[in-house]
Design a protein around this motif. Sequence first.
Motif, mmCIF file in Angstrom:
data_model
loop_
_atom_site.group_PDB
_atom_site.id
_atom_site.type_symbol
_atom_site.label_atom_id
_atom_site.label_comp_id
_atom_site.label_asym_id
_atom_site.label_seq_id
_atom_site.Cartn_x
_atom_site.Cartn_y
_atom_site.Cartn_z
ATOM 1 N N VAL A 41 -15.614 -1.501 -10.288
ATOM 2 C CA VAL A 41 -14.588 -2.523 -10.036
ATOM 3 C C VAL A 41 -13.848 -2.236 -8.739
ATOM 4 C CG1 VAL A 41 -12.398 -3.468 -10.888
ATOM 5 C CG2 VAL A 41 -14.312 -3.122 -12.458
ATOM 6 N N THR A 42 -13.615 -0.972 -8.445
ATOM 7 C CA THR A 42 -12.838 -0.617 -7.254
ATOM 8 C C THR A 42 -13.712 -0.356 -6.033
ATOM 9 O OG1 THR A 42 -12.853 1.698 -7.953
ATOM 10 C CG2 THR A 42 -10.991 0.355 -8.648
ATOM 11 N N MET A 65 -8.287 -2.227 -17.212
ATOM 12 C CA MET A 65 -9.067 -3.467 -17.222
ATOM 13 C C MET A 65 -9.313 -3.912 -18.659
ATOM 14 S SD MET A 65 -12.850 -4.262 -15.603
ATOM 15 C CE MET A 65 -13.780 -3.442 -16.907
ATOM 16 N N LEU A 66 -9.184 -5.215 -18.884
ATOM 17 C CA LEU A 66 -9.410 -5.789 -20.213
ATOM 18 C C LEU A 66 -10.664 -6.654 -20.181
ATOM 19 C CD1 LEU A 66 -6.785 -7.371 -22.533
ATOM 20 C CD2 LEU A 66 -8.846 -8.652 -21.996
ATOM 21 N N PHE A 110 -8.394 -7.710 -14.470
ATOM 22 C CA PHE A 110 -8.285 -6.457 -13.739
ATOM 23 C C PHE A 110 -6.844 -5.956 -13.713
ATOM 24 C CE2 PHE A 110 -11.892 -8.628 -11.412
ATOM 25 C CZ PHE A 110 -12.865 -7.952 -12.119
ATOM 26 N N GLY A 111 -6.700 -4.667 -13.481
ATOM 27 C CA GLY A 111 -5.385 -4.047 -13.394
ATOM 28 C C GLY A 111 -5.316 -2.803 -14.257
ATOM 29 N N GLY A 112 -4.327 -1.976 -14.022
ATOM 30 C CA GLY A 112 -4.159 -0.741 -14.786
ATOM 31 C C GLY A 112 -4.877 0.419 -14.132
ATOM 32 N N ASP A 113 -4.757 1.563 -14.784
ATOM 33 C CA ASP A 113 -5.321 2.803 -14.227
ATOM 34 C C ASP A 113 -6.717 3.103 -14.736
ATOM 35 O OD1 ASP A 113 -2.905 3.237 -12.879
ATOM 36 O OD2 ASP A 113 -2.034 4.257 -14.634
ATOM 37 N N ASP A 114 -7.253 2.262 -15.604
ATOM 38 C CA ASP A 114 -8.521 2.584 -16.252
ATOM 39 C C ASP A 114 -9.692 1.787 -15.686
ATOM 40 O OD1 ASP A 114 -7.616 0.161 -17.187
ATOM 41 O OD2 ASP A 114 -8.329 0.472 -19.249
#
Length: 418
Positions: free
Chosen positions: A355-356, A1-2, A346-350
């Motif tokens: 968020v999830t 996530m950024l 959102f996105g990625g493994d972090d």
Amino acid sequence: MLVQRLGAPSDFDPLLERVRDARVVMIGESTHGSYDYYRLREQLTRRLIAECGFSFVAVEGDWPDCDRVHRSVTGAPGGAPDPQTALEGFERWPTWMWANAEVARFCRWMRAWNLERPEDQRAGFHGLDVYSLWESMQAIFDYLGEEDPTSLEAAQDAYRCFEPYGKRVEEYGAASRFVSARCEEEVVRLLARTREQALSDGPDRFSAWQNAEVVAGAERYYRAMVAGGPDSWNIRDTHMQDTLDRLLDRYGPDARGIVWAHNTHVGDARATDMTADGMINIGQLARERHGDDAVALIGFGSYRGTAIAAPRWGSPAEAMIVPPAREGSVERRLHELMPERAVLVFGGDDQPGWVTGIADHRAIGVVYDPSFESWGNYVPTRLGERYDAFIWCDETTALHPLPVPAVSGEMETYPAGV
């Protein structure tokens, strides 16, 4: 996530990198009455049009009203020289959704940008919604009277079928439950004639076809509304997605569209409790029809502030205080973690658990009672699945409605006023 702090339009750069290749970008709002949402959405939309080549903006509004705005911003024959004039013609309550100073400013920018370009490269402004039965019927009469008088009979038959119910077309839905009052055959006949006409090129023919689709959608909507349950909501959102897809086809194989609507329509319903209630929305439908990679869903949220809303359906709008978000909500967590304004991609493994996981996410409609905050106004949500990105404003201020007369509109279905 950024996470990117927001201060200037250039701070949207990381978000633009995420969405610039999408065919559809849907930009939401957690209220229809917050200045900050409209202003930030405008900044992002300008860049999508000017830098990424998006073809049109489609909003949660009526086709005939928005068509007048479209004619103005594209410099079409008969269009108002100032888009605000077209916006001041919005009469259906709640007028402040689109008849406001923030949208007027954006539409003036659109017109200035468009008039520097060839007609076939100008960005449009269109309405997706289903409520304008009578206005769409009148637009069909006007079109057929000039272009195809032989088809007027189909339009007159449909008009006569609805006429006994006057402007309160929800009464048609009630009557259709108990007596043979359905106008379905007349509407299908009208739709077939206008579809046939629309096979020929021309913006007026396409607009007439879309108005006939509105009449058909409204007939289904009001029949379903009186029965309760999710059907009327689903008919409405399916109609909006179908309209979006027709616009994409109309603008050509390389067309790309931007949608402005409430979070409850934009955020994928499958990441909320709407699915358990049998409800779908345009965010879900767009992902299913076009694929996740071709669709970018962007939500908005805030912790507190003021917003334009009304205490009851059809009553005058007022600036209301939006209290601090309740404990355990998405908004409370973002208030604790984020700067005053930020964009989350959102996105990625972090991605963190908040968020999830599932948390309450505020949704304020055009009808709002702040005292319900302790038990209502929230939708359980998995934020990172519901949206591809999220724009955060810790505190919002109310937008600025234009001084236009309003007439009461048709009742909306649950979730109320969105």
